[in-house]
Design a protein around this motif. Structure first.
Motif, mmCIF file in Angstrom:
data_model
loop_
_atom_site.group_PDB
_atom_site.id
_atom_site.type_symbol
_atom_site.label_atom_id
_atom_site.label_comp_id
_atom_site.label_asym_id
_atom_site.label_seq_id
_atom_site.Cartn_x
_atom_site.Cartn_y
_atom_site.Cartn_z
ATOM 1 N N THR A 1 0.829 -1.206 0.000
ATOM 2 C CA THR A 1 0.000 0.000 0.000
ATOM 3 C C THR A 1 0.858 1.249 0.000
ATOM 4 N N ALA A 2 1.917 1.259 0.812
ATOM 5 C CA ALA A 2 2.793 2.427 0.903
ATOM 6 C C ALA A 2 3.504 2.693 -0.419
ATOM 7 N N ILE A 3 4.017 1.648 -1.058
ATOM 8 C CA ILE A 3 4.720 1.826 -2.330
ATOM 9 C C ILE A 3 3.760 2.351 -3.397
ATOM 10 N N ALA A 4 2.555 1.783 -3.439
ATOM 11 C CA ALA A 4 1.570 2.251 -4.414
ATOM 12 C C ALA A 4 1.205 3.705 -4.160
ATOM 13 N N LEU A 5 1.078 4.072 -2.888
ATOM 14 C CA LEU A 5 0.738 5.450 -2.534
ATOM 15 C C LEU A 5 1.870 6.392 -2.930
ATOM 16 N N GLY B 1 8.400 3.971 1.008
ATOM 17 C CA GLY B 1 7.730 2.822 1.587
ATOM 18 C C GLY B 1 8.428 1.500 1.388
ATOM 19 N N ARG B 2 9.614 1.514 0.781
ATOM 20 C CA ARG B 2 10.292 0.251 0.486
ATOM 21 C C ARG B 2 11.124 -0.272 1.657
ATOM 22 N N ASP B 3 11.341 0.528 2.695
ATOM 23 C CA ASP B 3 11.897 0.040 3.957
ATOM 24 C C ASP B 3 10.725 -0.062 4.936
ATOM 25 N N LEU B 4 10.540 0.937 5.788
ATOM 26 C CA LEU B 4 9.291 0.994 6.544
ATOM 27 C C LEU B 4 8.169 1.393 5.598
ATOM 28 N N PRO B 5 6.933 0.955 5.861
ATOM 29 C CA PRO B 5 5.814 1.392 5.025
ATOM 30 C C PRO B 5 5.404 2.828 5.366
ATOM 31 N N VAL B 6 6.297 3.735 5.038
ATOM 32 C CA VAL B 6 6.120 5.156 5.350
ATOM 33 C C VAL B 6 6.380 5.953 4.071
ATOM 34 N N VAL B 7 5.505 6.896 3.787
ATOM 35 C CA VAL B 7 5.627 7.731 2.592
ATOM 36 C C VAL B 7 5.909 9.160 3.027
ATOM 37 N N VAL B 8 6.975 9.755 2.470
ATOM 38 C CA VAL B 8 7.360 11.123 2.806
ATOM 39 C C VAL B 8 7.581 11.886 1.508
ATOM 40 N N VAL B 9 6.926 13.046 1.391
ATOM 41 C CA VAL B 9 7.070 13.853 0.180
ATOM 42 C C VAL B 9 7.384 15.304 0.536
ATOM 43 N N ALA B 10 8.114 15.955 -0.370
ATOM 44 C CA ALA B 10 8.373 17.393 -0.289
ATOM 45 C C ALA B 10 7.859 18.029 -1.567
ATOM 46 N N LEU B 11 7.663 19.344 -1.522
ATOM 47 C CA LEU B 11 7.281 20.054 -2.744
ATOM 48 C C LEU B 11 8.491 20.227 -3.640
ATOM 49 N N ARG B 12 8.280 20.079 -4.934
ATOM 50 C CA ARG B 12 9.365 20.276 -5.875
ATOM 51 C C ARG B 12 9.801 21.739 -5.899
ATOM 52 N N GLU B 13 11.051 21.919 -6.224
ATOM 53 C CA GLU B 13 11.629 23.265 -6.278
ATOM 54 C C GLU B 13 10.803 24.146 -7.212
ATOM 55 N N GLY B 14 10.485 25.332 -6.724
ATOM 56 C CA GLY B 14 9.780 26.301 -7.561
ATOM 57 C C GLY B 14 8.276 26.328 -7.366
ATOM 58 N N GLU B 15 7.721 25.339 -6.696
ATOM 59 C CA GLU B 15 6.274 25.324 -6.451
ATOM 60 C C GLU B 15 5.942 26.287 -5.315
ATOM 61 N N ARG B 16 5.269 27.384 -5.623
ATOM 62 C CA ARG B 16 4.970 28.419 -4.634
ATOM 63 C C ARG B 16 3.482 28.753 -4.536
ATOM 64 N N ARG B 17 2.671 28.084 -5.342
ATOM 65 C CA ARG B 17 1.254 28.437 -5.358
ATOM 66 C C ARG B 17 0.518 27.963 -4.116
ATOM 67 N N TRP B 18 1.062 26.988 -3.442
ATOM 68 C CA TRP B 18 0.419 26.417 -2.266
ATOM 69 C C TRP B 18 1.492 25.764 -1.419
ATOM 70 N N SER B 19 1.117 25.353 -0.211
ATOM 71 C CA SER B 19 2.097 24.759 0.688
ATOM 72 C C SER B 19 1.603 23.398 1.179
ATOM 73 N N LEU B 20 2.515 22.611 1.685
ATOM 74 C CA LEU B 20 2.142 21.321 2.260
ATOM 75 C C LEU B 20 1.235 21.489 3.475
ATOM 76 N N ARG B 21 1.437 22.571 4.212
ATOM 77 C CA ARG B 21 0.582 22.797 5.380
ATOM 78 C C ARG B 21 -0.854 23.078 4.946
ATOM 79 N N THR C 1 -6.044 0.526 4.578
ATOM 80 C CA THR C 1 -6.193 -0.459 3.511
ATOM 81 C C THR C 1 -6.075 0.223 2.149
ATOM 82 N N ALA C 2 -6.024 -0.573 1.091
ATOM 83 C CA ALA C 2 -5.942 -0.017 -0.258
ATOM 84 C C ALA C 2 -7.130 0.900 -0.573
ATOM 85 N N PRO C 3 -8.378 0.529 -0.229
ATOM 86 C CA PRO C 3 -9.493 1.461 -0.469
ATOM 87 C C PRO C 3 -9.345 2.778 0.301
ATOM 88 N N HIS C 4 -8.847 2.703 1.548
ATOM 89 C CA HIS C 4 -8.627 3.930 2.302
ATOM 90 C C HIS C 4 -7.547 4.781 1.640
#
Length: 413
Positions: free
Chosen positions: A313-317, A333-353, A390-393
């Motif tokens: 599920t983590a890898i698919a996500l 997600g290929r070690d722990l099933p944890v997904v971490v993302v950052a905004l790509r350089e130059g994206e200023r229209r919105w924030s992760l928060r 789960t996958a549906p979630h």
């Protein structure tokens, strides 16, 4: 406090009203903690909640369950079962403090440390419990900075920071920052080379708070545990991927020498004289009971299947988020099933928060935080995939992300 007590139903209702705005644990993607258990486990937990596991004479069965769990974990971590010792703790933080104390005592036992300040080598991704240990025990933390291409400790960084006053190196096997496993075998090899060249014998403690309950089932070929002679102790959290409610941790030492007898205190006021090695004293036996229950209920294949589902599920996500455009995936997600993302350089229209706040309106709690000081200019969003997601979630979560992006990315930069 009221002058007269309320009825049980009235008091319970008042408590529920106070907690009604708290998010449901099942949709809390910030936490690594187990947030749901099956009804039989709930009954066991309730039944054995009043049992004080420190009362060894009164509750010998609970003591035996603890011993069995320690032996099971020692086996999963490839220890010599005739030598390994360990204990249940109130969480990985207590286990870490015990492990650090053993390392410190081992260093002091050399006899030539008067006037020297001990130090401990950790990565910038190390849990706050290691900073607590260093502050409380007056140990210098030697922190390896995060790098652009990796956020965890490397073998070369570990070696460069070791000297005669280094009590040990802590290798994090399953980082809360990005879900990655540190290269424990590579770190051990570098420390072996250091010992051969200089005579410095620096032990390793593996903080496997999360990875200790994942890697044995999903990555048995990865060498990170007691197969490495330099690894002296390992901790893990039963209340994370061990599938037990908070709070339960485990600490296993290679042998009694690694633990050191200095940790032992004999007490006789609960019955017979017993040795106590933990920092805490009275605590419920219920989490230990459930850990033993899980070993029986799931077995090796059950744990493997459960964590494999989470990893898939983590890898698919992670792959789906990478395909949306604005995200750089730092944890896939290929070690722990944890997904971490950052905004790509130059994206200023919105924030992760702003995205996190939007997901909150869909009842998803997703944290956003800055990376360690060396890369603090980068904020990331983290999704911890547990058995409840789960996958549906995951599809519902992705739909909420897409819904936000469809409006945010349409806004002119």
């Amino acid at each position: 406090m009221p002058s007269k007590g309320w009825t049980a139903s009235a008091a319970a209702n008042a408590v529920r009203i106070k907690l009604r705005d708290d998010i449901a644990p099942e949709t809390n993607l910030a936490t690594f903690l187990t947030s749901s258990i099956e009804p039989e486990a709930e009954r066991l937990f309730s039944d054995y909640l009043p049992y004080n596991i420190i009362d060894r004479d009164q509750y010998p069965g609970a003591t035996e369950l603890e011993r069995h769990c320690v032996q099971t974990l020692a086996g999963l971590w490839n220890a010599d079962l005739s030598a390994a010792v360990g204990a249940a703790t109130t969480g990985s933080s207590e286990a870490a403090l015990l492990a650090g104390t053993s390392l410190l005592r081992r260093w002091r036992h050399r006899g030539d440390t008067a006037g020297h300040k001990p130090n401990l080598v950790i990565g910038a991704n190390a849990h706050v419990c290691w900073h607590k240990f260093c502050r409380y025990w007056d140990v210098e933390p030697r922190i390896a900075p995060a790098q652009q291409d990796r956020l965890h400790l490397t073998a070369q960084q570990a070696r460069e920071r070791c000297d005669a006053d280094t009590i040990g190196v802590v290798s994090v096997f399953g980082s809360t920052i990005d879900g990655s496993y540190e290269p424990v075998a590579e770190i051990a090899a570098e420390l072996d080379a250091l010992a051969a060249e200089s005579g410095l014998d620096v032990p390793i403690h593996v903080d496997a708070a999360s990875g200790g309950f994942v890697a044995p089932f999903l990555d048995p070929e990865r060498v990170w545990d007691f197969r490495l002679p330099r690894v002296r102790s390992i901790n893990a959290s039963g209340h994370k991927y061990g599938m037990v409610p908070a709070g339960l941790g485990w600490i296993v030492w290679r042998d009694p020498e690694a633990r050191t007898n200095w940790l032992s205190f004999d007490t006789n006021y609960l019955g017979s004289t017993r040795a106590n090695h933990e920092l805490s004293f009275s605590r419920s036996a219920a989490p230990v009971v459930l850990q033993y229950y899980n070993f029986l209920r799931l077995g090796f294949e059950g744990f493997r299947a459960m964590h494999e589902r989470s990893r898939v599920t983590a890898i698919a996500l992670a792959d789906a988020l990478a395909g949306l455009g604005p995200f750089d995936v730092l944890g896939d997600g290929r070690d722990l099933p944890v997904v971490v993302v950052a905004l790509r350089e130059g994206e200023r229209r919105w924030s992760l928060r702003e995205l996190s706040a939007h997901l909150g309106t869909h009842n998803w709690s997703v944290p956003v935080y800055a990376l360690p000081p060396d890369r603090q200019q980068t904020e990331v969003l983290r999704i911890v995939v547990r058995n409840e997601l789960t996958a549906p979630h995951a599809k519902q979560l992705l739909d909420a992300v897409r819904g936000y992006l469809s409006g945010a990315m349409a806004t002119p930069a």
